[in-house]
Design a protein around this motif. Structure first.
Motif, PDB file in Angstrom:
ATOM      1  N   ASP A   1      40.000 -21.612  46.281  1.00  0.00           N
ATOM      2  CA  ASP A   1      41.323 -21.533  46.949  1.00  0.00           C
ATOM      3  C   ASP A   1      41.764 -19.802  46.637  1.00  0.00           C
ATOM      4  O   ASP A   1      42.378 -19.320  47.741  1.00  0.00           O
ATOM      5  CB  ASP A   1      42.315 -22.494  46.395  1.00  0.00           C
ATOM      6  CG  ASP A   1      42.036 -23.736  47.025  1.00  0.00           C
ATOM      7  OD1 ASP A   1      41.652 -24.008  47.805  1.00  0.00           O
ATOM      8  OD2 ASP A   1      42.775 -24.885  46.270  1.00  0.00           O
ATOM      9  N   ALA A   2      41.586 -19.647  45.415  1.00  0.00           N
ATOM     10  CA  ALA A   2      41.903 -18.322  45.245  1.00  0.00           C
ATOM     11  C   ALA A   2      41.392 -17.175  45.682  1.00  0.00           C
ATOM     12  O   ALA A   2      42.081 -16.154  46.176  1.00  0.00           O
ATOM     13  CB  ALA A   2      42.045 -18.107  43.753  1.00  0.00           C
ATOM     14  N   GLY A   3      39.996 -17.249  46.098  1.00  0.00           N
ATOM     15  CA  GLY A   3      39.107 -16.323  46.448  1.00  0.00           C
ATOM     16  C   GLY A   3      39.261 -16.359  48.197  1.00  0.00           C
ATOM     17  O   GLY A   3      39.506 -15.166  48.716  1.00  0.00           O
ATOM     18  N   MET A   4      39.342 -17.446  48.644  1.00  0.00           N
ATOM     19  CA  MET A   4      39.791 -17.425  50.165  1.00  0.00           C
ATOM     20  C   MET A   4      41.182 -16.612  50.340  1.00  0.00           C
ATOM     21  O   MET A   4      41.307 -16.165  51.352  1.00  0.00           O
ATOM     22  CB  MET A   4      39.882 -18.764  50.670  1.00  0.00           C
ATOM     23  CG  MET A   4      39.873 -18.842  52.316  1.00  0.00           C
ATOM     24  SD  MET A   4      38.710 -17.541  53.142  1.00  0.00           S
ATOM     25  CE  MET A   4      39.647 -17.616  54.761  1.00  0.00           C
ATOM     26  N   ASP A   5      42.142 -17.039  49.623  1.00  0.00           N
ATOM     27  CA  ASP A   5      43.610 -16.468  49.650  1.00  0.00           C
ATOM     28  C   ASP A   5      43.659 -15.152  49.475  1.00  0.00           C
ATOM     29  O   ASP A   5      44.298 -14.337  50.018  1.00  0.00           O
ATOM     30  CB  ASP A   5      44.590 -17.160  48.614  1.00  0.00           C
ATOM     31  CG  ASP A   5      44.878 -18.709  49.010  1.00  0.00           C
ATOM     32  OD1 ASP A   5      44.731 -18.946  49.976  1.00  0.00           O
ATOM     33  OD2 ASP A   5      45.577 -19.355  48.213  1.00  0.00           O
ATOM     34  N   ALA A   6      42.559 -14.526  48.530  1.00  0.00           N
ATOM     35  CA  ALA A   6      42.515 -13.207  48.262  1.00  0.00           C
ATOM     36  C   ALA A   6      42.087 -12.505  49.525  1.00  0.00           C
ATOM     37  O   ALA A   6      42.517 -11.615  49.924  1.00  0.00           O
ATOM     38  CB  ALA A   6      41.861 -12.960  47.028  1.00  0.00           C
ATOM     39  N   MET A   7      41.056 -12.990  49.904  1.00  0.00           N
ATOM     40  CA  MET A   7      40.465 -12.356  51.042  1.00  0.00           C
ATOM     41  C   MET A   7      41.246 -12.450  52.426  1.00  0.00           C
ATOM     42  O   MET A   7      41.234 -11.446  52.897  1.00  0.00           O
ATOM     43  CB  MET A   7      39.114 -13.274  51.508  1.00  0.00           C
ATOM     44  CG  MET A   7      38.100 -12.474  52.526  1.00  0.00           C
ATOM     45  SD  MET A   7      36.585 -12.891  52.579  1.00  0.00           S
ATOM     46  CE  MET A   7      36.516 -14.498  52.887  1.00  0.00           C
TER      47      MET A   7
ATOM     48  N   MET B   1      33.767 -17.291  59.550  1.00  0.00           N
ATOM     49  CA  MET B   1      33.955 -18.631  59.394  1.00  0.00           C
ATOM     50  C   MET B   1      34.652 -19.425  60.608  1.00  0.00           C
ATOM     51  O   MET B   1      35.200 -18.578  61.378  1.00  0.00           O
ATOM     52  CB  MET B   1      34.994 -18.342  58.279  1.00  0.00           C
ATOM     53  CG  MET B   1      34.263 -18.108  56.861  1.00  0.00           C
ATOM     54  SD  MET B   1      35.650 -17.968  55.728  1.00  0.00           S
ATOM     55  CE  MET B   1      36.548 -16.411  56.409  1.00  0.00           C
ATOM     56  N   GLN B   2      34.190 -20.513  60.557  1.00  0.00           N
ATOM     57  CA  GLN B   2      34.724 -21.456  61.657  1.00  0.00           C
ATOM     58  C   GLN B   2      36.120 -22.099  61.212  1.00  0.00           C
ATOM     59  O   GLN B   2      36.816 -22.423  61.951  1.00  0.00           O
ATOM     60  CB  GLN B   2      33.834 -22.632  61.917  1.00  0.00           C
ATOM     61  CG  GLN B   2      32.439 -22.121  62.476  1.00  0.00           C
ATOM     62  CD  GLN B   2      31.358 -22.961  62.744  1.00  0.00           C
ATOM     63  OE1 GLN B   2      31.160 -24.016  62.002  1.00  0.00           O
ATOM     64  NE2 GLN B   2      30.629 -22.812  63.766  1.00  0.00           N
ATOM     65  N   SER B   3      36.453 -21.839  59.874  1.00  0.00           N
ATOM     66  CA  SER B   3      37.553 -22.583  59.424  1.00  0.00           C
ATOM     67  C   SER B   3      38.072 -22.132  58.296  1.00  0.00           C
ATOM     68  O   SER B   3      37.189 -21.284  57.263  1.00  0.00           O
ATOM     69  CB  SER B   3      37.624 -23.866  59.560  1.00  0.00           C
ATOM     70  OG  SER B   3      37.037 -24.342  58.482  1.00  0.00           O
ATOM     71  N   TYR B   4      39.408 -22.033  57.919  1.00  0.00           N
ATOM     72  CA  TYR B   4      40.057 -21.455  56.761  1.00  0.00           C
ATOM     73  C   TYR B   4      39.389 -22.213  55.566  1.00  0.00           C
ATOM     74  O   TYR B   4      39.123 -21.890  54.401  1.00  0.00           O
ATOM     75  CB  TYR B   4      41.430 -21.474  56.854  1.00  0.00           C
ATOM     76  CG  TYR B   4      42.124 -20.920  55.484  1.00  0.00           C
ATOM     77  CD1 TYR B   4      42.340 -19.466  55.627  1.00  0.00           C
ATOM     78  CD2 TYR B   4      42.375 -21.637  54.287  1.00  0.00           C
ATOM     79  CE1 TYR B   4      42.972 -19.013  54.621  1.00  0.00           C
ATOM     80  CE2 TYR B   4      43.067 -20.957  53.134  1.00  0.00           C
ATOM     81  CZ  TYR B   4      43.488 -19.688  53.568  1.00  0.00           C
ATOM     82  OH  TYR B   4      43.879 -18.910  52.220  1.00  0.00           O
ATOM     83  N   ARG B   5      39.519 -23.612  55.910  1.00  0.00           N
ATOM     84  CA  ARG B   5      38.719 -24.686  54.765  1.00  0.00           C
ATOM     85  C   ARG B   5      37.357 -24.328  54.427  1.00  0.00           C
ATOM     86  O   ARG B   5      36.863 -24.442  53.283  1.00  0.00           O
ATOM     87  CB  ARG B   5      38.880 -26.153  55.240  1.00  0.00           C
ATOM     88  CG  ARG B   5      40.387 -26.491  55.060  1.00  0.00           C
ATOM     89  CD  ARG B   5      40.446 -27.821  55.097  1.00  0.00           C
ATOM     90  NE  ARG B   5      41.780 -28.358  55.268  1.00  0.00           N
ATOM     91  CZ  ARG B   5      42.530 -28.777  54.283  1.00  0.00           C
ATOM     92  NH1 ARG B   5      42.292 -28.773  53.176  1.00  0.00           N
ATOM     93  NH2 ARG B   5      43.910 -29.269  54.678  1.00  0.00           N
ATOM     94  N   GLN B   6      36.732 -23.748  55.346  1.00  0.00           N
ATOM     95  CA  GLN B   6      35.265 -23.529  55.022  1.00  0.00           C
ATOM     96  C   GLN B   6      35.009 -22.188  54.196  1.00  0.00           C
ATOM     97  O   GLN B   6      34.478 -22.258  53.086  1.00  0.00           O
ATOM     98  CB  GLN B   6      34.519 -22.920  56.444  1.00  0.00           C
ATOM     99  CG  GLN B   6      33.029 -22.658  56.473  1.00  0.00           C
ATOM    100  CD  GLN B   6      32.406 -22.332  57.985  1.00  0.00           C
ATOM    101  OE1 GLN B   6      32.854 -21.606  58.159  1.00  0.00           O
ATOM    102  NE2 GLN B   6      31.570 -23.200  58.104  1.00  0.00           N
ATOM    103  N   GLY B   7      36.130 -21.275  54.419  1.00  0.00           N
ATOM    104  CA  GLY B   7      36.169 -20.486  53.429  1.00  0.00           C
ATOM    105  C   GLY B   7      36.687 -20.668  51.945  1.00  0.00           C
ATOM    106  O   GLY B   7      35.982 -20.349  50.823  1.00  0.00           O
ATOM    107  N   GLN B   8      37.491 -21.717  51.883  1.00  0.00           N
ATOM    108  CA  GLN B   8      37.715 -22.197  50.548  1.00  0.00           C
ATOM    109  C   GLN B   8      36.513 -22.837  49.915  1.00  0.00           C
ATOM    110  O   GLN B   8      36.634 -22.870  48.744  1.00  0.00           O
ATOM    111  CB  GLN B   8      39.145 -23.192  50.617  1.00  0.00           C
ATOM    112  CG  GLN B   8      40.423 -22.544  51.383  1.00  0.00           C
ATOM    113  CD  GLN B   8      41.310 -23.613  51.510  1.00  0.00           C
ATOM    114  OE1 GLN B   8      41.235 -24.583  52.160  1.00  0.00           O
ATOM    115  NE2 GLN B   8      42.709 -23.481  50.777  1.00  0.00           N
TER     116      GLN B   8
END
Length: 143
Positions: A13-19, A1-8
């Motif tokens: 939010d919950a999925g990216m936080d879990a990862m 990913m290029q950014s955390y927000r891209q993952g969100q």
């Protein structure tokens, strides 16, 4: 990913936080332009004690006192200003580290690494196409 927000955006939010929390090694390169994420990284890096000395004058003379205060080791604005070729590494059970990245393509063995990467990419593409392309029988018709 290029950014955390891209993952969100992809996993929510919950999925990216879990990862993020399940990842045992995280490497963050320069170019962070999200102040919230930069602040999150700054908090993960932590604080350190800074000695502060103050001096006061009075009729009885000069008085000096020393106190300690907490300060961020690497504030969010410094994280946002990381130069190219620098990264932060977070590994479970260890303090964060700042890395100086070395361009792999200038290292000895770069040609072999590049060739291996090309072979792996072609193999991945071949398998992906094979999975989604109808197989043909001996007569050239889709099976």
């Amino acid at each position: 990913m290029q950014s955390y927000r891209q993952g969100q955006k992809v996993w929510g939010d919950a999925g990216m936080d879990a990862m993020w929390s399940a990842s045992t090694i995280k490497v963050i390169g320069s170019g962070i332009d999200d102040p919230d994420f930069a602040d999150k990284l700054s908090r993960l890096i932590g604080d350190h004690d800074v000695e502060t000395t103050s001096t006061s004058m009075s009729e009885s003379g000069k008085s000096t006192s020393v106190s300690m205060r907490q300060e961020r080791i690497l504030p969010a604005d410094a994280i946002r200003a990381l130069p190219k070729g620098t990264a932060l590494a977070f590994a479970t059970g260890m303090r964060a580290a700042m890395l100086d990245l070395r361009p792999w393509y200038l290292e000895p063995g770069a040609e072999e690494l590049s060739a291996a990467s090309d072979r792996a990419s072609k193999a991945i593409t071949h398998r992906a196409l094979a999975k989604y392309t109808p197989h043909q029988d001996d007569y050239g018709t889709a099976a």
